[in-house]
Write an enzyme that holds these catalytic residues in place. Structure first.
Site, short mmCIF file in Angstrom:
data_model
loop_
_atom_site.label_atom_id
_atom_site.label_comp_id
_atom_site.label_asym_id
_atom_site.label_seq_id
_atom_site.Cartn_x
_atom_site.Cartn_y
_atom_site.Cartn_z
CG HIS A 102 -5.98 0.42 -2.08
ND1 HIS A 102 -6.93 -0.57 -1.89
CD2 HIS A 102 -5.98 1.16 -0.95
CE1 HIS A 102 -7.47 -0.41 -0.70
NE2 HIS A 102 -6.91 0.63 -0.10
CG HIS A 104 -3.32 4.15 1.38
ND1 HIS A 104 -4.43 4.95 1.48
CD2 HIS A 104 -3.75 2.89 1.62
CE1 HIS A 104 -5.49 4.22 1.78
NE2 HIS A 104 -5.10 2.95 1.88
#
Ligand code: AMP
Ligand code: ZN
Length: 116
Positions: A102, A104
């Site tokens: 992922h 950020h």
């Protein structure tokens, strides 16, 4: 491909709710549950990839799309010109806690360098 034990696969499938702000065939973005900036969004590939160490050539397009999503969200949230931080943690030393890659996306305040 998804992983039955993966929190972010469950968010991608809708099994677990999240504050989603973008969803396409390949990429999903949702607001972090514990935000570290006025805007803190997580951008994930729909397909399960555990860490940066697991990325293969076939994943390159999906990974690129995470950055396209990041700049689009930064523009929408209004901090594209001011600047923002995009980061991806890998494994324990960097503090990775969810093992589905992922990005950020953090924005809406100033950031220091180097990070902690
Ligand atoms: P990392 O430490 O880089 O693996 O980042 C994991 C991030 O996921 C942290 O910033 C958490 O606050 C966030 N997080 C954990 N569970 C959820 C959830 N259910 N919904 C949204 N964000 C979450
Ligand atoms: Zn996953």
């Amino acid at each position: 491909m998804s992983n039955d034990d993966c929190l972010f696969c469950k968010i991608a499938s809708g099994e677990i709710p999240a504050d989603k702000i973008l969803e396409s065939d390949d990429v999903i973005a949702f607001r972090d549950i514990n935000p570290q900036a006025p805007t803190h969004v997580l951008i994930i590939p729909r397909r399960h990839i555990a860490t940066i160490n697991d990325i293969e050539d076939a994943d390159a397009a999906d990974l690129g799309k995470l950055y396209i999503a990041a700049k689009e969200i930064a523009a929408k949230e209004g901090f594209a010109e001011q600047g923002y931080r995009v980061t991806m943690n890998c494994n324990a030393a960097a503090g990775q806690t969810v093992f589905h890659v992922h990005l950020h996306l953090l924005g809406g305040r100033d950031f220091t360098w180097p990070p902690g």
